[in-house]
Design an enzyme around this catalytic site. Sequence first.
Site, PDB file in Angstrom:
ATOM      1  N   MET A  13      13.725  27.614  54.682  1.00 14.11           N
ATOM      2  CA  MET A  13      13.736  28.876  55.428  1.00 14.11           C
ATOM      3  C   MET A  13      14.923  28.943  56.393  1.00 14.11           C
ATOM      4  O   MET A  13      15.578  29.984  56.528  1.00 14.11           O
ATOM      5  CB  MET A  13      12.436  29.026  56.222  1.00 14.11           C
ATOM      6  CG  MET A  13      11.210  29.211  55.373  1.00 14.11           C
ATOM      7  SD  MET A  13      11.206  30.754  54.437  1.00 14.11           S
ATOM      8  CE  MET A  13      10.826  31.937  55.715  1.00 14.11           C
TER       9      MET A  13
ATOM     10  N   ASN B 130      -2.703  34.502  59.567  1.00 11.88           N
ATOM     11  CA  ASN B 130      -2.155  35.168  58.374  1.00 11.88           C
ATOM     12  C   ASN B 130      -2.174  34.223  57.177  1.00 11.88           C
ATOM     13  O   ASN B 130      -2.571  34.603  56.063  1.00 11.88           O
ATOM     14  CB  ASN B 130      -0.721  35.643  58.623  1.00 11.88           C
ATOM     15  CG  ASN B 130      -0.079  36.158  57.340  1.00 11.88           C
ATOM     16  OD1 ASN B 130      -0.360  37.278  56.906  1.00 11.88           O
ATOM     17  ND2 ASN B 130       0.754  35.343  56.702  1.00 11.88           N
ATOM     18  N   ASN B 131      -1.752  32.984  57.410  1.00  9.73           N
ATOM     19  CA  ASN B 131      -1.690  32.052  56.279  1.00  9.73           C
ATOM     20  C   ASN B 131      -3.080  31.647  55.806  1.00  9.73           C
ATOM     21  O   ASN B 131      -3.268  31.354  54.622  1.00  9.73           O
ATOM     22  CB  ASN B 131      -0.825  30.844  56.632  1.00  9.73           C
ATOM     23  CG  ASN B 131       0.639  31.165  56.420  1.00  9.73           C
ATOM     24  OD1 ASN B 131       1.024  32.345  56.419  1.00  9.73           O
ATOM     25  ND2 ASN B 131       1.461  30.161  56.224  1.00  9.73           N
ATOM     26  N   TYR B 132      -4.055  31.660  56.704  1.00 11.16           N
ATOM     27  CA  TYR B 132      -5.442  31.436  56.266  1.00 11.16           C
ATOM     28  C   TYR B 132      -5.849  32.547  55.294  1.00 11.16           C
ATOM     29  O   TYR B 132      -6.362  32.274  54.195  1.00 11.16           O
ATOM     30  CB  TYR B 132      -6.376  31.370  57.484  1.00 11.16           C
ATOM     31  CG  TYR B 132      -7.828  31.575  57.146  1.00 11.16           C
ATOM     32  CD1 TYR B 132      -8.411  30.946  56.039  1.00 11.16           C
ATOM     33  CD2 TYR B 132      -8.630  32.408  57.926  1.00 11.16           C
ATOM     34  CE1 TYR B 132      -9.747  31.147  55.727  1.00 11.16           C
ATOM     35  CE2 TYR B 132      -9.956  32.615  57.612  1.00 11.16           C
ATOM     36  CZ  TYR B 132     -10.512  31.988  56.497  1.00 11.16           C
ATOM     37  OH  TYR B 132     -11.817  32.197  56.175  1.00 11.16           O
TER      38      TYR B 132
ATOM     39  N   LEU C 248      11.505  24.343  62.228  1.00 15.74           N
ATOM     40  CA  LEU C 248      11.207  22.954  61.884  1.00 15.74           C
ATOM     41  C   LEU C 248       9.803  22.843  61.296  1.00 15.74           C
ATOM     42  O   LEU C 248       9.009  23.778  61.403  1.00 15.74           O
ATOM     43  CB  LEU C 248      11.353  22.095  63.153  1.00 15.74           C
ATOM     44  CG  LEU C 248      12.813  21.971  63.637  1.00 15.74           C
ATOM     45  CD1 LEU C 248      12.881  21.453  65.066  1.00 15.74           C
ATOM     46  CD2 LEU C 248      13.620  21.084  62.693  1.00 15.74           C
TER      47      LEU C 248
ATOM     48  N   LYS D 133       0.280  33.822  63.067  1.00 19.94           N
ATOM     49  CA  LYS D 133       0.887  33.261  61.847  1.00 19.94           C
ATOM     50  C   LYS D 133      -0.108  32.361  61.112  1.00 19.94           C
ATOM     51  O   LYS D 133      -0.281  32.451  59.893  1.00 19.94           O
ATOM     52  CB  LYS D 133       2.152  32.478  62.216  1.00 19.94           C
ATOM     53  CG  LYS D 133       2.707  31.598  61.108  1.00 19.94           C
ATOM     54  CD  LYS D 133       3.179  32.397  59.912  1.00 19.94           C
ATOM     55  CE  LYS D 133       3.567  31.482  58.774  1.00 19.94           C
ATOM     56  NZ  LYS D 133       3.870  32.210  57.538  1.00 19.94           N
TER      57      LYS D 133
ATOM     58  N   LYS E  11      -0.972  22.325  56.696  1.00 19.78           N
ATOM     59  CA  LYS E  11      -0.787  22.256  58.164  1.00 19.78           C
ATOM     60  C   LYS E  11      -1.202  23.569  58.814  1.00 19.78           C
ATOM     61  O   LYS E  11      -1.916  23.592  59.824  1.00 19.78           O
ATOM     62  CB  LYS E  11       0.678  21.951  58.471  1.00 19.78           C
ATOM     63  CG  LYS E  11       1.041  22.124  59.940  1.00 19.78           C
ATOM     64  CD  LYS E  11       2.490  22.565  60.152  1.00 19.78           C
ATOM     65  CE  LYS E  11       2.853  23.838  59.432  1.00 19.78           C
ATOM     66  NZ  LYS E  11       4.164  24.394  59.769  1.00 19.78           N
TER      67      LYS E  11
HETATM   68  P1  NAD Z   1      11.690  22.503  55.105  1.00 20.33           P
HETATM   69  O1  NAD Z   1      10.986  21.201  55.071  1.00 20.33           O
HETATM   70  O2  NAD Z   1      12.370  23.016  53.882  1.00 20.33           O
HETATM   71  O3  NAD Z   1      12.807  22.485  56.274  1.00 20.33           O
HETATM   72  C1  NAD Z   1      12.665  21.806  57.477  1.00 20.33           C
HETATM   73  C2  NAD Z   1      14.042  21.238  57.838  1.00 20.33           C
HETATM   74  O4  NAD Z   1      13.971  20.652  59.136  1.00 20.33           O
HETATM   75  C3  NAD Z   1      14.514  20.141  56.871  1.00 20.33           C
HETATM   76  O5  NAD Z   1      15.801  20.492  56.373  1.00 20.33           O
HETATM   77  C4  NAD Z   1      14.553  18.884  57.735  1.00 20.33           C
HETATM   78  O6  NAD Z   1      15.595  17.995  57.381  1.00 20.33           O
HETATM   79  C5  NAD Z   1      14.792  19.487  59.109  1.00 20.33           C
HETATM   80  N1  NAD Z   1      14.396  18.649  60.223  1.00 20.33           N
HETATM   81  C6  NAD Z   1      13.258  17.945  60.383  1.00 20.33           C
HETATM   82  N2  NAD Z   1      13.279  17.361  61.603  1.00 20.33           N
HETATM   83  C7  NAD Z   1      14.426  17.723  62.207  1.00 20.33           C
HETATM   84  C8  NAD Z   1      15.012  17.463  63.483  1.00 20.33           C
HETATM   85  N3  NAD Z   1      14.399  16.695  64.382  1.00 20.33           N
HETATM   86  N4  NAD Z   1      16.217  18.008  63.780  1.00 20.33           N
HETATM   87  C9  NAD Z   1      16.840  18.784  62.877  1.00 20.33           C
HETATM   88  N5  NAD Z   1      16.337  19.075  61.656  1.00 20.33           N
HETATM   89  C10 NAD Z   1      15.153  18.535  61.339  1.00 20.33           C
HETATM   90  O7  NAD Z   1      10.619  23.549  55.662  1.00 20.33           O
HETATM   91  P2  NAD Z   1      10.641  25.157  55.536  1.00 20.33           P
HETATM   92  O8  NAD Z   1       9.947  25.540  54.305  1.00 20.33           O
HETATM   93  O9  NAD Z   1      12.021  25.656  55.821  1.00 20.33           O
HETATM   94  O10 NAD Z   1       9.671  25.519  56.751  1.00 20.33           O
HETATM   95  C11 NAD Z   1      10.111  25.481  58.115  1.00 20.33           C
HETATM   96  C12 NAD Z   1       9.020  26.091  58.969  1.00 20.33           C
HETATM   97  O11 NAD Z   1       8.805  27.439  58.545  1.00 20.33           O
HETATM   98  C13 NAD Z   1       7.672  25.375  58.856  1.00 20.33           C
HETATM   99  O12 NAD Z   1       7.046  25.379  60.124  1.00 20.33           O
HETATM  100  C14 NAD Z   1       6.915  26.236  57.847  1.00 20.33           C
HETATM  101  O13 NAD Z   1       5.508  26.119  58.001  1.00 20.33           O
HETATM  102  C15 NAD Z   1       7.455  27.609  58.176  1.00 20.33           C
HETATM  103  N6  NAD Z   1       7.435  28.616  57.079  1.00 20.33           N
HETATM  104  C16 NAD Z   1       7.849  28.287  55.812  1.00 20.33           C
HETATM  105  C17 NAD Z   1       7.849  29.278  54.812  1.00 20.33           C
HETATM  106  C18 NAD Z   1       8.304  28.988  53.391  1.00 20.33           C
HETATM  107  O14 NAD Z   1       8.087  29.873  52.515  1.00 20.33           O
HETATM  108  N7  NAD Z   1       8.921  27.868  53.083  1.00 20.33           N
HETATM  109  C19 NAD Z   1       7.466  30.577  55.128  1.00 20.33           C
HETATM  110  C20 NAD Z   1       7.088  30.887  56.438  1.00 20.33           C
HETATM  111  C21 NAD Z   1       7.090  29.887  57.409  1.00 20.33           C
END
Ligand code: NAD
Length: 308
Positions: free
Chosen positions: A27, A189-191, A80, A186, A255
């Site tokens: 994301m 919503n995901n629930y 994150l 949020k 989560k």
């Molecule tokens: P992801 O695992 O693809 O990305 C997370 C990134 O954070 C990774 O690239 C990782 O290397 C980096 N990271 C971890 N610890 C770090 C740190 N200390 N410093 C810098 N970088 C660090 O996850 P995502 O799918 O992008 O999801 C991110 C957030 O968005 C989550 O909280 C998730 O629940 C939420 N989300 C995801 C989606 C989706 O469709 N993927 C949709 C809505 C919300």
Amino acid sequence: MSNIAGRKPGVSNVETSPIAFVGLGMMGLPMASRLVGAGFAVRGSDLSAEARDGFIAKGGTAFDNARQAAEGVSVLITMLPNGKIVRDALLGADGAVGVLPPGALVIDMSSSAPMETRQLAADLAAKGISLIDAPVSGGVRRAADGSLAIMAGGDSAEIERARPILEAMGKSVIATGPIGSGHAVKALNNYVSAAGLAAACEAAIIAEKFGVDPNVLVDVLNVSTGRNNSTELKMKPIVLSGSFASGFAMALMAKDLRIAADLAVELAIEAEGARDAAALWAQASVALGREADHTEIYRFLAARRGKS
Ligand code: NAD
């Protein structure tokens, strides 16, 4: 800033200062790239070299840790995996707070736990730093085209300060109430989303065993009262096709459901549905492993019901 292009006249300082963006994953990369495309100078950070290279290819700059990315910025965005990692990126050993100036604004766009967000806001406030929570819905596709739904909790003046930035990533920015309320909404919503997907998957498994083509079931749902986001956008292209490539990990959905169930407990509400959903998705996440996509809940349910 020299790379601000096409900004509206009369914009606030927030818009013309560089922005730090911590977390360039599934994301974060498309969201930070939207900001670059809108003319912001963005200082990205990720632990993964591949993620950093991906962002540099999109026109951003990228650093190994949050503190380096936060040099010289007054707005920092986190995207994150969870709120504990957000806290560490801000207040841990290489945390960004060490270099953020008083009056800086942190925008946590991750899906974090609302009670932890309240505590983080208090801890940052003690250092003169503001926090709003602004998690998103819409997945990777809507992150890429800038049409995310953004739910923003916190001080309304700070939300307005962030609005030009948020609007570069999202189509709707809805103020949800006090700090942590975006994260609460949020998770809820995901629930609802997970329950809709699990119900559609179960229905498809049952229909198929009865001798109905599950694609036909989905066609019926989509013109009937059973229609939901998953029946419309996930069941045929991602689940029944077998691609299971939504870009949203099962572990992250598990989560979010744990956050929703815990919130009910913290508020002394008996919420059976949220509790059962959290348990189901936690089992599925353990069974299918860290790499599993959340749409693989279908595979988990099918296996439990004796269908390979
Ligand atoms: P992801 O695992 O693809 O990305 C997370 C990134 O954070 C990774 O690239 C990782 O290397 C980096 N990271 C971890 N610890 C770090 C740190 N200390 N410093 C810098 N970088 C660090 O996850 P995502 O799918 O992008 O999801 C991110 C957030 O968005 C989550 O909280 C998730 O629940 C939420 N989300 C995801 C989606 C989706 O469709 N993927 C949709 C809505 C919300």
